[in-house]
Design an enzyme around this catalytic site. Structure first.
Site, mmCIF file in Angstrom:
data_model
loop_
_atom_site.group_PDB
_atom_site.id
_atom_site.type_symbol
_atom_site.label_atom_id
_atom_site.label_comp_id
_atom_site.label_asym_id
_atom_site.label_seq_id
_atom_site.Cartn_x
_atom_site.Cartn_y
_atom_site.Cartn_z
ATOM 1 N N HIS A 127 -3.176 -4.197 -12.448
ATOM 2 C CA HIS A 127 -3.023 -3.210 -11.371
ATOM 3 C C HIS A 127 -1.845 -2.303 -11.669
ATOM 4 O O HIS A 127 -1.013 -2.616 -12.519
ATOM 5 C CB HIS A 127 -2.789 -3.917 -10.023
ATOM 6 C CG HIS A 127 -1.514 -4.701 -9.979
ATOM 7 N ND1 HIS A 127 -1.421 -5.972 -10.487
ATOM 8 C CD2 HIS A 127 -0.281 -4.386 -9.505
ATOM 9 C CE1 HIS A 127 -0.191 -6.428 -10.310
ATOM 10 N NE2 HIS A 127 0.532 -5.477 -9.712
ATOM 11 N N HIS A 129 0.991 0.517 -9.457
ATOM 12 C CA HIS A 129 1.511 0.915 -8.147
ATOM 13 C C HIS A 129 1.672 2.433 -8.113
ATOM 14 O O HIS A 129 2.193 3.019 -9.066
ATOM 15 C CB HIS A 129 2.906 0.333 -7.910
ATOM 16 C CG HIS A 129 2.962 -1.158 -7.924
ATOM 17 N ND1 HIS A 129 3.151 -1.902 -6.774
ATOM 18 C CD2 HIS A 129 2.874 -2.057 -8.931
ATOM 19 C CE1 HIS A 129 3.183 -3.195 -7.087
ATOM 20 N NE2 HIS A 129 3.018 -3.313 -8.383
HETATM 21 P P1 5GP Z 1 3.406 -6.877 -9.026
HETATM 22 O O1 5GP Z 1 2.573 -8.027 -9.506
HETATM 23 O O2 5GP Z 1 3.157 -5.604 -9.811
HETATM 24 O O3 5GP Z 1 4.876 -7.191 -8.970
HETATM 25 O O4 5GP Z 1 3.034 -6.532 -7.532
HETATM 26 C C1 5GP Z 1 1.978 -7.079 -6.822
HETATM 27 C C2 5GP Z 1 1.960 -6.394 -5.482
HETATM 28 O O5 5GP Z 1 0.883 -6.908 -4.744
HETATM 29 C C3 5GP Z 1 3.235 -6.601 -4.645
HETATM 30 O O6 5GP Z 1 3.844 -5.350 -4.377
HETATM 31 C C4 5GP Z 1 2.726 -7.289 -3.383
HETATM 32 O O7 5GP Z 1 3.374 -6.832 -2.206
HETATM 33 C C5 5GP Z 1 1.247 -6.941 -3.383
HETATM 34 N N1 5GP Z 1 0.424 -7.958 -2.750
HETATM 35 C C6 5GP Z 1 0.450 -9.294 -2.981
HETATM 36 N N2 5GP Z 1 -0.457 -9.931 -2.236
HETATM 37 C C7 5GP Z 1 -1.086 -8.972 -1.502
HETATM 38 C C8 5GP Z 1 -2.131 -9.021 -0.531
HETATM 39 O O8 5GP Z 1 -2.676 -10.062 -0.185
HETATM 40 N N3 5GP Z 1 -2.513 -7.832 0.014
HETATM 41 C C9 5GP Z 1 -1.938 -6.648 -0.366
HETATM 42 N N4 5GP Z 1 -2.390 -5.539 0.229
HETATM 43 N N5 5GP Z 1 -0.965 -6.567 -1.277
HETATM 44 C C10 5GP Z 1 -0.530 -7.721 -1.839
#
Ligand code: 5GP
Ligand code: ZN
Length: 143
Positions: A127, A129
Site C-alpha cells: 500500500h 499513503h
Molecule cells: P504502514 O504499514 O505503512 O505503516 O501503515 C498502515 C496504515 O494502515 C496505518 O497508517 C494505519 O493507521 C492504517 N490501518 C491499520 N489498520 C487499519 C484499518 O483497519 N482500517 C483503516 N482504515 N486503516 C488501518
C-alpha cells in the site's frame, strides 16, 4: 465440517464460495487486515476503486483526508509487487490526489510508501499513503 487439502481447510460451511475463490487465486493472506478490507470483511471508508486497487481513509489519520491505496492482491510490500502493477498504482495515486485537489480537500500531497519494519511498515500488504497538504498546515515530513 469442511474440505481439507494439503493439511489446510479450504472452506467451511459459512463462506464456501468466497473462501474457495480466494484459495484458487491465492489473492488473500490469512489474518491480513487489508485483505479483509479488500474483500469487505472489515468496513472502510472507501474513496476510490479500480481493477487492481482500492483507496480508503486511514483509521489513524496523520492529516485530514489521509488515504491509503491498497493492492487488491496480497503482496508483502512494494518489493514483491510486479512492476506493471506499480505503474497502475501510480495511476490510482494520481486519480485519488486529483480528486482531493478538485474537491478543495488538498492543494498538494505527499506520497509515502513504508517498506519493512525499519521503515515503519506495520501492515504487511502492499500500500501507499496519500497525505493531503495545504499551505502552512504545519505537517512535518522527513524529507
Ligand atoms: P504502514 O504499514 O505503512 O505503516 O501503515 C498502515 C496504515 O494502515 C496505518 O497508517 C494505519 O493507521 C492504517 N490501518 C491499520 N489498520 C487499519 C484499518 O483497519 N482500517 C483503516 N482504515 N486503516 C488501518
Ligand atoms: Zn493482504
Amino acid at each position: 465440517m469442511g474440505i481439507i487439502w494439503n493439511g489446510k481447510r479450504l472452506f467451511d460451511n459459512k463462506k464456501p464460495y468466497k473462501t474457495l475463490l480466494i484459495s484458487c487465486f491465492m489473492v488473500e493472506e490469512k489474518d491480513c487486515i487489508f485483505c479483509k478490507i479488500v474483500n469487505g470483511e472489515i468496513p472502510s471508508e472507501k474513496t476510490y476503486e479500480d481493477d487492481n486497487f482500492i483507496a480508503f481513509l486511514d483509521i489513524n489519520p496523520k492529516a485530514e483526508g489521509h488515504t491509503v491505496i491498497v493492492s487488491k492482491k496480497h503482496f508483502r510490500n512494494l518489493l514483491d509487487m510486479p512492476t506493471t502493477l506499480g505503474n497502475e498504482m501510480l495511476d490510482a495515486v494520481k486519480n485519488v490526489a486529483l480528486d482531493l485537489i478538485k474537491n478543495g480537500n488538498a492543494e498538494g500531497f505527499n506520497l509515502v510508501v513504508n517498506n519493512e519494519p525499519a521503515a515503519g511498515q506495520i501492515v504487511f500488504h502492499a500500500h501507499c499513503h496519500i497525505l493531503p497538504r495545504k499551505k502552512d498546515d504545519g505537517l512535518k515530513m522527513l524529507v
